[in-house]
Write a protein that holds these residues in place. Structure first.
Motif, short mmCIF file in Angstrom:
data_model
loop_
_atom_site.label_atom_id
_atom_site.label_comp_id
_atom_site.label_asym_id
_atom_site.label_seq_id
_atom_site.Cartn_x
_atom_site.Cartn_y
_atom_site.Cartn_z
N LEU A 86 49.08 36.03 38.82
CA LEU A 86 47.77 35.96 39.72
C LEU A 86 46.81 37.04 39.32
O LEU A 86 47.19 38.16 39.12
CB LEU A 86 48.40 36.18 41.36
CG LEU A 86 47.39 35.45 42.31
CD1 LEU A 86 48.25 35.11 43.46
CD2 LEU A 86 46.29 36.46 42.56
N ILE A 87 45.62 36.63 39.11
CA ILE A 87 44.71 37.96 38.58
C ILE A 87 43.80 38.17 39.49
O ILE A 87 42.98 38.96 39.17
CB ILE A 87 44.23 37.53 37.24
CG1 ILE A 87 43.38 36.02 37.06
CG2 ILE A 87 45.25 37.31 36.01
CD1 ILE A 87 42.62 36.00 35.77
N GLU A 88 43.29 37.40 40.65
CA GLU A 88 42.35 37.55 41.44
C GLU A 88 42.73 36.96 42.85
O GLU A 88 43.29 35.85 42.99
CB GLU A 88 40.97 36.79 40.93
CG GLU A 88 39.96 37.16 41.89
CD GLU A 88 38.55 36.57 41.05
OE1 GLU A 88 38.18 36.75 40.13
OE2 GLU A 88 38.05 35.42 41.69
N ILE A 89 42.37 37.78 43.71
CA ILE A 89 42.57 37.34 45.22
C ILE A 89 41.18 37.65 45.93
O ILE A 89 40.56 38.64 46.11
CB ILE A 89 43.79 37.92 45.95
CG1 ILE A 89 44.87 37.64 45.18
CG2 ILE A 89 43.84 37.48 47.43
CD1 ILE A 89 46.23 38.39 46.07
N GLY A 90 40.49 36.66 46.62
CA GLY A 90 39.60 36.69 47.33
C GLY A 90 38.37 37.48 46.57
O GLY A 90 37.37 38.22 47.03
#
Lengths: 134, 231
Positions: A86-90
């Motif tokens: 996971l490299i980006e949230i929101g």
């Protein structure tokens, strides 16, 4: 005879349609997926974005990564070891230069695989955007 | 280290990069499970300036006034300058050197002379370029940095360990040494500007004027423009 056959066909079609629209309780079509509540917290740290803390229902087999995608759009990519990291949230992306990463913990422990661990009822999932300098 | 083109240009740019903030010596705490091998703390390589303000590990890259490769220059390949082969070692739980510049396409030979394993990861932006583990005594691994840009290298096991490898499409660059000095040789005739980069203090672009075949560049990063470094 022809009339009888036609009648039977129409009746059969009507019964089938009724079964689709009103499935009997306990039938395969009537069974709702099992869900249970979990608690999710997302902390954006220095990214200066309001975080999230709340409880919602997830289905059996949901992973921490899948659970957070219910709250924010996420982006997968190779941050460490897999294209499914996971490299980006929101909209907040990892920053390798500044050593900022998305870190997942489950019930207070970082010994969790965000992509493989299956959540259970009452689990507390936390995603934090932190500097991993030590 | 500056490269000599040996071919086109005879001009030379030299100078000194400094910082007017307080001399910084920061010790990074090592997590408990790593202390035996790495010691209780490791000196931070992020901002190294001596008592006179001379700044180590700043990078000076020459550009044309338009911002691309120096005018009248050719690529490192066309100049028949072999891309610099750089050695990046992992020693005492640090990368050495901390900042390096290579011509794009050049190889970096990564070694591990520490008595423990390291997990080498290279990023360009948020994209990982390569990752591999190196046990103690692992043979040297050679990696090419083909795309120009600023690569960050990190160890997945020792979170404080990091280094920068900057890949540039031409050979007109230098990294400042302990006393903040640098030199770039063999510069073709033309109008230039210098991009001065530091991982903590940021980046500035400065016009360069040659008088004859020499020019000098002295620049001071100011703490007033970098309040985060004032402490």
């Amino acid at each position: 005879m022809k009339k009888l056959k036609k009648t039977i066909k129409i009746a059969g079609a009507l019964i089938f349609a009724a079964a689709l629209l009103f499935p009997a309780e306990g039938s395969a079509m009537g069974r709702k997926p099992k869900t249970f509540p979990i608690h999710m917290a997302v902390d954006f740290g220095p990214a200066d974005k309001p975080g999230y803390s709340g409880e919602f229902e997830v289905e059996k087999g949901t992973t921490p990564k899948e659970a957070v995608s219910r709250v924010y759009p996420v982006l997968s990519g190779m941050a460490c070891c897999s294209l499914r990291d996971l490299i980006e949230i929101g909209g907040v992306r990892i920053d390798p230069a500044k050593n900022y990463w998305w870190v997942c913990s489950l019930n207070g422990s970082r010994k969790v695989s965000p992509r493989k661990t299956k959540l259970k009822r009452g689990d507390r999932v936390e995603w934090r955007y932190i500097e991993e300098s030590q | 280290m500056a490269l000599r083109s040996g071919n086109l240009g005879a001009a030379e740019l030299s100078g000194r990069i400094s910082y007017d903030g307080p001399a910084v010596k920061q010790a990074l705490r090592v997590e408990e499970k790593r202390k035996g091998a790495c010691g209780a703390s490791v000196d931070s390589p992020v901002l190294i300036a001596d008592a006179h303000g001379n700044l180590k590990n700043a990078v000076v890259i020459l550009e044309s006034r338009k911002g691309d490769a120096p005018e009248n220059s050719e690529s490192a390949a066309d100049l028949q300058v072999a891309p610099a082969k750089l050695t990046l070692d992992q020693k005492n739980c640090r990368f050495d050197p901390h900042v390096a510049v290579v011509t794009s396409g050049g190889a970096v030979e990564i070694s591990n002379t520490d008595p423990m394993a390291h997990d080498v990861r290279a990023f360009l932006g948020s994209k990982i370029i390569f990752q591999f583990e190196m046990d103690a005594g692992h043979p040297v691994v050679s990696k090419e940095f083909n795309e120009p840009g600023v690569y960050v290298l990190r160890c997945g096991l020792h979170k404080w360990m990091h280094a920068y490898v900057i890949a540039v499409a031409h050979p007109y660059f230098a990294v400042t040494s302990e006393d903040g000095s640098f030199s770039i040789f063999g510069i073709p005739e033309g109008n230039y500007r210098a991009r001065v980069w530091h991982e903590k203090l940021g980046e500035v672009v400065i016009p360069i004027t040659f008088v004859g075949e020499k020019s000098s560049l002295d620049y001071t990063f100011s703490v007033h423009n970098n309040p985060a470094t004032a402490s």
